[in-house]
Motif scaffolding. Structure first.
Motif, mmCIF file in Angstrom:
data_model
loop_
_atom_site.group_PDB
_atom_site.id
_atom_site.type_symbol
_atom_site.label_atom_id
_atom_site.label_comp_id
_atom_site.label_asym_id
_atom_site.label_seq_id
_atom_site.Cartn_x
_atom_site.Cartn_y
_atom_site.Cartn_z
ATOM 1 N N ASP A 36 4.748 -4.675 39.660
ATOM 2 C CA ASP A 36 4.026 -4.658 38.374
ATOM 3 C C ASP A 36 3.141 -5.884 38.158
ATOM 4 O O ASP A 36 3.092 -6.439 37.068
ATOM 5 C CB ASP A 36 5.001 -4.494 37.208
ATOM 6 N N ILE A 37 2.430 -6.309 39.193
ATOM 7 C CA ILE A 37 1.479 -7.411 39.049
ATOM 8 C C ILE A 37 0.147 -6.803 38.633
ATOM 9 O O ILE A 37 -0.409 -5.953 39.325
ATOM 10 C CB ILE A 37 1.322 -8.200 40.361
ATOM 11 N N LEU A 38 -0.370 -7.265 37.508
ATOM 12 C CA LEU A 38 -1.595 -6.721 36.939
ATOM 13 C C LEU A 38 -2.700 -7.766 36.918
ATOM 14 O O LEU A 38 -2.438 -8.971 36.917
ATOM 15 C CB LEU A 38 -1.337 -6.248 35.506
ATOM 16 N N ILE A 39 -3.938 -7.292 36.868
ATOM 17 C CA ILE A 39 -5.090 -8.115 36.487
ATOM 18 C C ILE A 39 -5.431 -7.636 35.092
ATOM 19 O O ILE A 39 -5.784 -6.468 34.894
ATOM 20 C CB ILE A 39 -6.284 -7.900 37.428
ATOM 21 N N HIS A 40 -5.286 -8.510 34.098
ATOM 22 C CA HIS A 40 -5.517 -8.096 32.715
ATOM 23 C C HIS A 40 -6.163 -9.209 31.904
ATOM 24 O O HIS A 40 -6.267 -10.354 32.361
ATOM 25 C CB HIS A 40 -4.216 -7.606 32.065
ATOM 26 N N CYS A 41 -6.584 -8.861 30.694
ATOM 27 C CA CYS A 41 -7.202 -9.831 29.788
ATOM 28 C C CYS A 41 -6.176 -10.853 29.325
ATOM 29 O O CYS A 41 -4.995 -10.555 29.189
ATOM 30 C CB CYS A 41 -7.759 -9.124 28.559
ATOM 31 N N GLY A 42 -6.657 -12.035 29.060
ATOM 32 C CA GLY A 42 -5.838 -13.108 28.518
ATOM 33 C C GLY A 42 -6.595 -14.408 28.632
ATOM 34 O O GLY A 42 -7.435 -14.576 29.521
ATOM 35 N N ASN A 43 -6.331 -15.306 27.715
ATOM 36 C CA ASN A 43 -7.056 -16.568 27.699
ATOM 37 C C ASN A 43 -6.185 -17.790 28.018
ATOM 38 O O ASN A 43 -6.708 -18.836 28.375
ATOM 39 C CB ASN A 43 -7.711 -16.775 26.332
ATOM 40 N N PHE A 44 -4.870 -17.641 27.881
ATOM 41 C CA PHE A 44 -3.974 -18.793 28.021
ATOM 42 C C PHE A 44 -2.833 -18.467 28.977
ATOM 43 O O PHE A 44 -2.484 -17.309 29.174
ATOM 44 C CB PHE A 44 -3.394 -19.180 26.654
ATOM 45 N N ARG A 45 -2.207 -19.489 29.552
ATOM 46 C CA ARG A 45 -1.076 -19.289 30.462
ATOM 47 C C ARG A 45 0.022 -18.446 29.815
ATOM 48 O O ARG A 45 0.690 -17.677 30.475
ATOM 49 C CB ARG A 45 -0.495 -20.625 30.898
ATOM 50 N N MET A 56 -14.697 -14.962 32.250
ATOM 51 C CA MET A 56 -16.041 -15.266 32.741
ATOM 52 C C MET A 56 -16.257 -16.768 32.913
ATOM 53 O O MET A 56 -17.066 -17.190 33.723
ATOM 54 C CB MET A 56 -17.103 -14.715 31.782
ATOM 55 N N VAL A 57 -15.531 -17.560 32.123
ATOM 56 C CA VAL A 57 -15.756 -18.999 32.130
ATOM 57 C C VAL A 57 -14.406 -19.727 32.117
ATOM 58 O O VAL A 57 -13.628 -19.562 31.182
ATOM 59 C CB VAL A 57 -16.564 -19.440 30.883
ATOM 60 N N PRO A 58 -14.116 -20.521 33.155
ATOM 61 C CA PRO A 58 -12.895 -21.320 33.097
ATOM 62 C C PRO A 58 -13.123 -22.548 32.221
ATOM 63 O O PRO A 58 -14.140 -23.220 32.328
ATOM 64 C CB PRO A 58 -12.665 -21.719 34.553
ATOM 65 N N VAL A 59 -12.203 -22.787 31.317
ATOM 66 C CA VAL A 59 -12.234 -23.960 30.453
ATOM 67 C C VAL A 59 -10.870 -24.621 30.662
ATOM 68 O O VAL A 59 -9.922 -23.958 31.066
ATOM 69 C CB VAL A 59 -12.442 -23.549 28.973
ATOM 70 N N VAL A 60 -10.740 -25.891 30.375
ATOM 71 C CA VAL A 60 -9.490 -26.599 30.634
ATOM 72 C C VAL A 60 -8.293 -25.782 30.118
ATOM 73 O O VAL A 60 -8.202 -25.501 28.931
ATOM 74 C CB VAL A 60 -9.504 -27.999 29.985
ATOM 75 N N ASP A 61 -7.426 -25.376 31.034
ATOM 76 C CA ASP A 61 -6.203 -24.619 30.739
ATOM 77 C C ASP A 61 -6.423 -23.284 30.031
ATOM 78 O O ASP A 61 -5.497 -22.724 29.459
ATOM 79 C CB ASP A 61 -5.219 -25.464 29.926
#
Length: 109
Positions: A36-45, A56-61
């Motif tokens: 069950d490893i997915l590629i999905h939306c999310g912004n934080f760890r 689209m853009v990596p920002v610190v953490d």
């Protein structure tokens, strides 16, 4: 280890998937000792527990414009494809998805 992929280095097939909690995403196939490893939306760890987040853009953490990135990946790879995962001691996991035409995404393990 923080910042490093729990998925072993290698090439993996990813296919469209509808998750009951994440909605439309991709599922990564045939990862040893993992399911069950997915590629999905999310912004934080905290938005993932072992899956791969896309932005689209990596920002610190963090990753910015995650929904836009997943939508764009579906435009270029509606049936899925193959992704490569590699590791670097200095920069953490490197995940690449070859697309035609070329596009730029940021991934976070």
């Amino acid at each position: 280890r923080k910042g490093f992929s729990c998925i072993p280095e290698g090439q993996y097939i990813y296919k469209p998937h509808t998750s009951p909690t994440r909605g439309l995403c991709y599922k990564i196939e045939a990862v040893n000792n993992r399911t069950d490893i997915l590629i999905h939306c999310g912004n934080f760890r905290g938005d993932t527990k072992g899956c791969i987040l896309i932005g689209m853009v990596p920002v610190v953490d963090t990753l910015a414009r995650s929904r836009e990135a997943l939508s764009t990946l579906f435009e270029f790879s509606p049936l899925g494809g193959v992704l490569s995962i590699g590791c670097s001691d200095s920069d953490g996991a490197k995940i690449s998805v070859p697309l035609t035409p070329a596009s730029s995404f940021a991934f976070a393990p």
